[in-house]
Design a protein around this motif. Structure first.
Motif, PDB file in Angstrom:
ATOM      1  N   TYR A  16      10.260  20.829  50.759  1.00 23.90           N
ATOM      2  CA  TYR A  16      11.558  20.627  50.705  1.00 23.90           C
ATOM      3  C   TYR A  16      12.337  19.548  50.284  1.00 23.90           C
ATOM      4  CZ  TYR A  16       9.636  25.645  52.492  1.00 23.90           C
ATOM      5  OH  TYR A  16       9.601  26.758  52.694  1.00 23.90           O
ATOM      6  N   GLU A  17      11.740  18.540  50.657  1.00 24.88           N
ATOM      7  CA  GLU A  17      12.705  17.005  50.088  1.00 24.88           C
ATOM      8  C   GLU A  17      12.654  16.665  48.730  1.00 24.88           C
ATOM      9  OE1 GLU A  17      10.315  14.304  52.472  1.00 24.88           O
ATOM     10  OE2 GLU A  17      10.183  15.142  53.871  1.00 24.88           O
ATOM     11  N   ALA A  18      13.083  16.177  48.642  1.00 26.37           N
ATOM     12  CA  ALA A  18      13.744  15.725  46.995  1.00 26.37           C
ATOM     13  C   ALA A  18      12.197  14.856  46.635  1.00 26.37           C
ATOM     14  CB  ALA A  18      14.755  14.243  47.063  1.00 26.37           C
ATOM     15  N   PRO A  19      11.893  15.381  45.846  1.00 30.13           N
ATOM     16  CA  PRO A  19      10.264  15.083  44.709  1.00 30.13           C
ATOM     17  C   PRO A  19      10.118  13.376  44.526  1.00 30.13           C
ATOM     18  CG  PRO A  19      11.878  16.115  43.258  1.00 30.13           C
ATOM     19  CD  PRO A  19      12.373  16.438  44.802  1.00 30.13           C
ATOM     20  N   VAL A  20       9.377  12.454  44.999  1.00 26.30           N
ATOM     21  CA  VAL A  20       8.939  11.564  44.910  1.00 26.30           C
ATOM     22  C   VAL A  20       8.141  11.319  43.149  1.00 26.30           C
ATOM     23  CG1 VAL A  20       7.439   9.320  45.844  1.00 26.30           C
ATOM     24  CG2 VAL A  20       8.209  11.575  47.540  1.00 26.30           C
ATOM     25  N   GLU A  21       9.100   9.621  43.035  1.00 24.57           N
ATOM     26  CA  GLU A  21       8.294   9.721  41.260  1.00 24.57           C
ATOM     27  C   GLU A  21       7.070  10.101  41.344  1.00 24.57           C
ATOM     28  OE1 GLU A  21      10.640   6.186  40.264  1.00 24.57           O
ATOM     29  OE2 GLU A  21      12.780   6.866  40.751  1.00 24.57           O
ATOM     30  N   ARG A  22       6.941   9.884  40.299  1.00 19.31           N
ATOM     31  CA  ARG A  22       5.665  10.079  39.725  1.00 19.31           C
ATOM     32  C   ARG A  22       4.349   8.811  40.510  1.00 19.31           C
ATOM     33  NH1 ARG A  22       1.919  11.518  35.289  1.00 19.31           N
ATOM     34  NH2 ARG A  22       0.039  12.625  36.363  1.00 19.31           N
ATOM     35  N   LYS A  31       0.579   6.200  43.774  1.00 16.58           N
ATOM     36  CA  LYS A  31       0.132   4.761  44.712  1.00 16.58           C
ATOM     37  C   LYS A  31      -0.030   4.771  45.850  1.00 16.58           C
ATOM     38  CE  LYS A  31       3.626   1.398  42.284  1.00 16.58           C
ATOM     39  NZ  LYS A  31       4.893   0.152  42.645  1.00 16.58           N
ATOM     40  N   GLU A  32       0.752   6.131  47.180  1.00 17.63           N
ATOM     41  CA  GLU A  32       1.145   6.797  47.753  1.00 17.63           C
ATOM     42  C   GLU A  32      -0.339   7.768  47.624  1.00 17.63           C
ATOM     43  OE1 GLU A  32       4.657   8.840  48.786  1.00 17.63           O
ATOM     44  OE2 GLU A  32       5.636   7.255  48.981  1.00 17.63           O
ATOM     45  N   ASN A  39      -2.079  17.701  38.352  1.00 15.08           N
ATOM     46  CA  ASN A  39      -2.215  19.019  40.068  1.00 15.08           C
ATOM     47  C   ASN A  39      -1.790  18.810  41.248  1.00 15.08           C
ATOM     48  OD1 ASN A  39      -2.964  20.276  37.313  1.00 15.08           O
ATOM     49  ND2 ASN A  39      -5.446  20.633  38.158  1.00 15.08           N
ATOM     50  N   ALA A  40      -2.316  18.392  41.929  1.00 14.55           N
ATOM     51  CA  ALA A  40      -1.660  16.890  42.871  1.00 14.55           C
ATOM     52  C   ALA A  40      -0.389  16.740  43.030  1.00 14.55           C
ATOM     53  CB  ALA A  40      -2.598  15.951  43.289  1.00 14.55           C
ATOM     54  N   TYR A  41       0.058  16.313  42.235  1.00 14.20           N
ATOM     55  CA  TYR A  41       1.301  15.712  41.672  1.00 14.20           C
ATOM     56  C   TYR A  41       2.313  17.190  41.991  1.00 14.20           C
ATOM     57  CZ  TYR A  41       5.792  13.631  40.412  1.00 14.20           C
ATOM     58  OH  TYR A  41       7.167  13.292  40.386  1.00 14.20           O
ATOM     59  N   VAL A  42       2.153  18.118  40.934  1.00  8.12           N
ATOM     60  CA  VAL A  42       2.678  19.437  40.983  1.00  8.12           C
ATOM     61  C   VAL A  42       2.790  19.956  41.897  1.00  8.12           C
ATOM     62  CG1 VAL A  42       3.032  21.689  39.939  1.00  8.12           C
ATOM     63  CG2 VAL A  42       2.269  19.632  38.594  1.00  8.12           C
ATOM     64  N   LEU A  43       2.115  20.409  43.094  1.00  2.00           N
ATOM     65  CA  LEU A  43       1.540  20.956  44.259  1.00  2.00           C
ATOM     66  C   LEU A  43       2.353  20.139  45.090  1.00  2.00           C
ATOM     67  CD1 LEU A  43      -2.097  21.875  44.696  1.00  2.00           C
ATOM     68  CD2 LEU A  43      -0.215  23.233  44.038  1.00  2.00           C
ATOM     69  N   GLN A  44       2.446  18.726  45.495  1.00  2.00           N
ATOM     70  CA  GLN A  44       3.408  18.456  46.094  1.00  2.00           C
ATOM     71  C   GLN A  44       5.197  18.842  45.706  1.00  2.00           C
ATOM     72  OE1 GLN A  44       5.744  14.844  45.562  1.00  2.00           O
ATOM     73  NE2 GLN A  44       5.272  14.888  48.042  1.00  2.00           N
ATOM     74  N   LYS A  45       5.212  18.609  44.680  1.00  2.00           N
ATOM     75  CA  LYS A  45       6.857  18.717  44.308  1.00  2.00           C
ATOM     76  C   LYS A  45       7.222  20.231  44.915  1.00  2.00           C
ATOM     77  CE  LYS A  45       7.560  18.101  39.620  1.00  2.00           C
ATOM     78  NZ  LYS A  45       8.079  18.266  38.989  1.00  2.00           N
ATOM     79  N   SER A  46       6.182  21.152  43.952  1.00  2.00           N
ATOM     80  CA  SER A  46       6.689  22.706  44.691  1.00  2.00           C
ATOM     81  C   SER A  46       5.974  22.931  45.956  1.00  2.00           C
ATOM     82  CB  SER A  46       6.007  23.494  43.934  1.00  2.00           C
ATOM     83  OG  SER A  46       4.422  23.466  43.851  1.00  2.00           O
ATOM     84  N   GLY A  47       5.415  21.965  47.199  1.00  2.07           N
ATOM     85  CA  GLY A  47       5.241  21.983  48.327  1.00  2.07           C
ATOM     86  C   GLY A  47       5.946  21.332  49.217  1.00  2.07           C
TER      87      GLY A  47
END
Length: 109
Positions: free
Chosen positions: A85-91, A96-97, A75-83
């Motif tokens: 404006y930059e290109a999404p980071v690989e999962r 790791k981050e 869920n955190a990854y989905v929120l990070q991707k949708s929130g």
């Protein structure tokens, strides 16, 4: 994988009231709708299984904890991707981050 054609399937829906068929696939409308919308559960299950934190344990609270951890990370990854404006980071990089940010204060301590 073998296809079993003589298998009875019973579908119940409060949305579809008539036995209409999809003209393209010759399947009932309810079955076509079910097949097109089932990705809402399959995709998170796939993501959780690829990068799973779970370990083998007989203690059900630990199993529950690992399952909730996997779902929370997805869920955190989905929120990070949708929130963002930059290109999404690989999962994998996101994981790791996330791990580094969670343990950084403890490492500095």
């Amino acid at each position: 994988m073998t296809l079993k054609t003589n298998k009875a399937v019973i579908l119940v829906s409060s949305m579809h009231h008539s036995p209409a068929e999809d003209l393209n696939s010759q399947k009932s409308e309810i079955l076509s709708y079910c097949n097109t919308t089932k990705g809402g559960v399959d995709e998170p299950d796939k993501n959780c299984s690829i990068y799973s934190r779970s370990r083998r344990t007989w203690h059900w609270p630990m199993c529950l904890f690992y399952c909730l951890l996997d779902i929370s990370i997805a869920n955190a990854y989905v929120l990070q991707k949708s929130g963002s404006y930059e290109a999404p980071v690989e999962r994998g990089i996101f994981l790791k981050e996330l791990a580094c940010s969670l343990v950084l204060k403890h490492m500095q301590k």
